[in-house]
Scaffold this motif. Structure first.
Motif, PDB file in Angstrom:
ATOM      1  N   VAL A  61     108.823  49.199  25.963  1.00 46.05           N
ATOM      2  CA  VAL A  61     109.172  48.667  24.751  1.00 46.05           C
ATOM      3  C   VAL A  61     108.256  47.981  24.242  1.00 46.05           C
ATOM      4  N   GLU A  62     107.520  48.326  22.943  1.00 42.62           N
ATOM      5  CA  GLU A  62     106.348  47.451  22.570  1.00 42.62           C
ATOM      6  C   GLU A  62     106.565  46.582  21.207  1.00 42.62           C
ATOM      7  N   THR A  63     107.697  46.831  20.736  1.00 40.02           N
ATOM      8  CA  THR A  63     108.014  45.953  19.529  1.00 40.02           C
ATOM      9  C   THR A  63     109.686  45.302  19.647  1.00 40.02           C
ATOM     10  N   GLY A  64     109.779  44.159  18.987  1.00 41.33           N
ATOM     11  CA  GLY A  64     111.046  43.573  18.763  1.00 41.33           C
ATOM     12  C   GLY A  64     112.012  44.634  18.211  1.00 41.33           C
ATOM     13  N   ALA A  65     111.386  45.398  17.401  1.00 44.22           N
ATOM     14  CA  ALA A  65     112.637  46.111  16.563  1.00 44.22           C
ATOM     15  C   ALA A  65     113.115  47.172  17.564  1.00 44.22           C
ATOM     16  N   GLN A  66     112.131  47.843  18.433  1.00 43.82           N
ATOM     17  CA  GLN A  66     112.643  48.558  19.376  1.00 43.82           C
ATOM     18  C   GLN A  66     113.475  47.998  20.370  1.00 43.82           C
ATOM     19  N   ALA A  67     113.296  46.798  20.938  1.00 46.33           N
ATOM     20  CA  ALA A  67     114.294  46.367  21.898  1.00 46.33           C
ATOM     21  C   ALA A  67     115.529  45.972  21.184  1.00 46.33           C
ATOM     22  N   GLU A  68     115.512  45.461  19.897  1.00 42.76           N
ATOM     23  CA  GLU A  68     116.879  45.330  19.255  1.00 42.76           C
ATOM     24  C   GLU A  68     117.699  46.690  19.100  1.00 42.76           C
ATOM     25  N   GLN A  69     117.001  47.774  18.641  1.00 39.78           N
ATOM     26  CA  GLN A  69     117.747  49.107  18.546  1.00 39.78           C
ATOM     27  C   GLN A  69     118.164  49.443  20.070  1.00 39.78           C
ATOM     28  N   LEU A  70     117.255  49.318  20.991  1.00 35.61           N
ATOM     29  CA  LEU A  70     117.693  49.559  22.247  1.00 35.61           C
ATOM     30  C   LEU A  70     119.060  49.008  23.004  1.00 35.61           C
ATOM     31  N   ARG A  71     119.027  47.679  22.500  1.00 33.79           N
ATOM     32  CA  ARG A  71     120.372  46.885  22.684  1.00 33.79           C
ATOM     33  C   ARG A  71     121.472  47.508  21.998  1.00 33.79           C
ATOM     34  N   GLU A  72     121.350  47.867  20.803  1.00 31.87           N
ATOM     35  CA  GLU A  72     122.349  48.288  20.022  1.00 31.87           C
ATOM     36  C   GLU A  72     122.820  49.586  20.589  1.00 31.87           C
ATOM     37  N   LEU A  73     122.087  50.345  21.110  1.00 29.41           N
ATOM     38  CA  LEU A  73     122.331  51.519  21.578  1.00 29.41           C
ATOM     39  C   LEU A  73     122.831  51.543  23.224  1.00 29.41           C
ATOM     40  N   GLY A  74     123.007  50.270  23.691  1.00 26.80           N
ATOM     41  CA  GLY A  74     123.593  50.106  24.825  1.00 26.80           C
ATOM     42  C   GLY A  74     123.046  50.028  26.175  1.00 26.80           C
ATOM     43  N   CYS A  75     121.613  50.107  25.848  1.00 27.54           N
ATOM     44  CA  CYS A  75     120.774  50.133  26.953  1.00 27.54           C
ATOM     45  C   CYS A  75     120.952  48.621  27.891  1.00 27.54           C
ATOM     46  N   ASP A  76     120.826  48.782  29.215  1.00 27.62           N
ATOM     47  CA  ASP A  76     120.902  47.580  30.058  1.00 27.62           C
ATOM     48  C   ASP A  76     119.670  46.590  30.015  1.00 27.62           C
ATOM     49  N   THR A  77     118.439  47.304  30.468  1.00 23.95           N
ATOM     50  CA  THR A  77     117.307  46.619  30.922  1.00 23.95           C
ATOM     51  C   THR A  77     116.141  47.099  30.231  1.00 23.95           C
ATOM     52  N   ALA A  78     115.201  46.248  29.901  1.00 25.18           N
ATOM     53  CA  ALA A  78     113.973  46.746  29.210  1.00 25.18           C
ATOM     54  C   ALA A  78     112.871  46.235  30.060  1.00 25.18           C
ATOM     55  N   GLN A  79     111.698  47.168  29.498  1.00 26.09           N
ATOM     56  CA  GLN A  79     110.405  46.600  30.453  1.00 26.09           C
ATOM     57  C   GLN A  79     109.397  47.154  29.219  1.00 26.09           C
ATOM     58  N   GLY A  80     108.337  46.494  29.177  1.00 29.87           N
ATOM     59  CA  GLY A  80     107.122  46.874  28.425  1.00 29.87           C
ATOM     60  C   GLY A  80     106.526  45.794  27.574  1.00 29.87           C
ATOM     61  N   TRP A  81     105.462  46.164  26.829  1.00 30.95           N
ATOM     62  CA  TRP A  81     104.366  45.065  26.411  1.00 30.95           C
ATOM     63  C   TRP A  81     104.972  43.957  25.473  1.00 30.95           C
ATOM     64  N   TYR A  82     106.080  44.378  24.838  1.00 34.43           N
ATOM     65  CA  TYR A  82     106.757  43.277  23.911  1.00 34.43           C
ATOM     66  C   TYR A  82     107.177  42.176  24.938  1.00 34.43           C
ATOM     67  N   TYR A  83     107.537  42.338  26.014  1.00 31.16           N
ATOM     68  CA  TYR A  83     107.966  41.227  26.943  1.00 31.16           C
ATOM     69  C   TYR A  83     106.689  40.735  27.715  1.00 31.16           C
ATOM     70  N   ALA A  84     105.991  41.388  28.207  1.00 30.38           N
ATOM     71  CA  ALA A  84     105.003  41.190  29.018  1.00 30.38           C
ATOM     72  C   ALA A  84     104.338  42.563  29.621  1.00 30.38           C
ATOM     73  N   ARG A  85     102.651  42.432  29.747  1.00 25.79           N
ATOM     74  CA  ARG A  85     102.060  43.399  30.411  1.00 25.79           C
ATOM     75  C   ARG A  85     102.284  42.922  31.987  1.00 25.79           C
ATOM     76  N   PRO A  86     101.860  44.083  32.872  1.00 33.66           N
ATOM     77  CA  PRO A  86     101.817  43.812  34.088  1.00 33.66           C
ATOM     78  C   PRO A  86     101.010  42.643  34.401  1.00 33.66           C
ATOM     79  N   GLY A  87     101.342  41.765  35.319  1.00 32.42           N
ATOM     80  CA  GLY A  87     100.277  40.611  35.592  1.00 32.42           C
ATOM     81  C   GLY A  87     100.468  40.085  37.014  1.00 32.42           C
ATOM     82  N   PRO A  88      99.709  38.969  37.367  1.00 39.76           N
ATOM     83  CA  PRO A  88      99.836  38.257  38.666  1.00 39.76           C
ATOM     84  C   PRO A  88     101.370  37.690  38.882  1.00 39.76           C
ATOM     85  N   PRO A  89     101.743  37.403  40.228  1.00 41.04           N
ATOM     86  CA  PRO A  89     103.050  37.130  40.596  1.00 41.04           C
ATOM     87  C   PRO A  89     103.507  35.921  39.958  1.00 41.04           C
TER      88      PRO A  89
END
Ligand code: C2E
Ligand code: MG
Ligand code: MG
Ligand code: MG
Length: 285
Positions: A244-272
């Motif tokens: 998930v790279e954009t807020g629009a995608q996140a919103e659409q996926l939420r509307e489609l009923g997806c439960d959890t998301a992961q992607g650069w829109y929220y955060a890139r992989p990083g230290p603990p």
């Protein structure tokens, strides 16, 4: 150098391919010492609840800090480690580090919901006889509840899997460990087959979210995701989306009923500590 069959014509070797082959060979032979010297490290990428935006946990993604080549991603060395069998001790190391890290987060966030950890398993680890006992031993020694751990297995690793291959996963699922079907949608598996697998989470491959990046999103992609979500929920499976790279995608996926998301829109992989900060910001703000 390669002599073509039957003739006396010589073809020039492709220098780029040659360099890659040398690097592959070099990397392969360097792997065991790299593990012994502690050259691997793990980055964590948050998994976010699409309903309220809270951080639910993270996926552990291994990297190699190579003394000459710098930071190498898993696409450069996991396959090599699978060929040599080093993936078993490397995978065990990733599991132990990740479980320990999750335990640290939970101690520091006693009041927030327990943060969970997702760890990737390669097909070779599935067939290794120590999988269940190693996992149980690590969870007990570190003191992490089994339901705080999710093991990710790719759809392609489970295509056509027989009962012997599924048995260890079933044992882990019975103990409360979540099993996620990773890169779902790329392996052409029979959807009816899903019922047979001891999985509780579908991770929709990034190729689906990529199709939703244009605006407006491709209506066929939307229909496919909608159908998969309905099927998954009917089978009591949770749906996670990756990439998930954009807020629009996140919103659409939420509307489609997806439960959890992961992607650069929220955060890139990083230290603990980065995950710690995100989860903390979330709990207080
Ligand atoms: P995966 O399990 O499907 O992990 C997701 C990959 O997508 C990660 O790549 C992550 O950095 C990347 N990603 C996350 N969000 C975005 C986004 O918004 N856009 C884009 N373009 N990419 C995103 P990474 O870290 O390079 O890992 C690649 C693969 O290597 C993983 O795919 C997984 O299959 C494998 N891998 C990583 N760590 C381990 C491990 O400890 N053991 C094993 N067996 N495999 C691992
Ligand atoms: Mg994964
Ligand atoms: Mg994935
Ligand atoms: Mg993937």
């Amino acid at each position: 150098r390669a002599k073509s069959a039957g003739g006396n014509r010589f073809e020039l070797a492709d220098p780029v391919q040659d360099a890659r082959a040398i690097t592959r060979h070099g990397l392969t032979t360097a792997l065991p010492a790299a593990l012994a010297r502690g050259e691997f490290f793990i980055e964590y990428q948050p998994l976010v609840n699409l309903g309220d935006g809270s951080v639910r946990g993270a996926e552990a993604l291994v990297r190699w800090l190579h003394p000459q080549h710098g930071i190498l991603g898993p696409d450069r060395f996991i396959e090599l480690a699978e060929h040599t069998g080093l993936i078993v001790p490397l995978g065990r190391w990733v599991l132990e580090q990740s479980v320990w890290q999750a335990r640290q987060w939970q101690e520091r966030h006693a009041d927030a919901g327990p943060l969970r950890i997702n760890v990737n398993l390669s097909p070779c680890q599935l067939t290794h006889p120590g999988l269940v006992s190693d996992t149980v031993e690590i969870l007990e020694r570190v003191g992490l509840a089994p339901h705080s751990l999710c093991l990710e297995v790719t759809e392609s690793a489970l295509i056509g899997a027989d009962d012997d291959l599924l048995k260890p996963l079933r044992r882990l699922a019975e103990m409360g460990v979540d099993i996620a079907l990773d890169d779902f949608g790329t392996g052409y598996s029979n959807l009816a087959n899903l019922r047979r697998l001891p999985v509780s989470v579908l991770k929709l491959d990034r190729s689906f979210t990529q199709g939703m990046q244009q605006f407006p999103a491709d209506p066929v992609d939307l229909k496919i995701v909608e159908g998969i979500v309905a099927l998954a929920h009917n089978l009591d499976l949770a749906v996670t989306v990756e990439g998930v790279e954009t807020g629009a995608q996140a919103e659409q996926l939420r509307e489609l009923g997806c439960d959890t998301a992961q992607g650069w829109y929220y955060a890139r992989p990083g230290p603990p500590d980065r995950l710690h900060q995100l989860a903390l910001a979330d709990a207080t703000g």
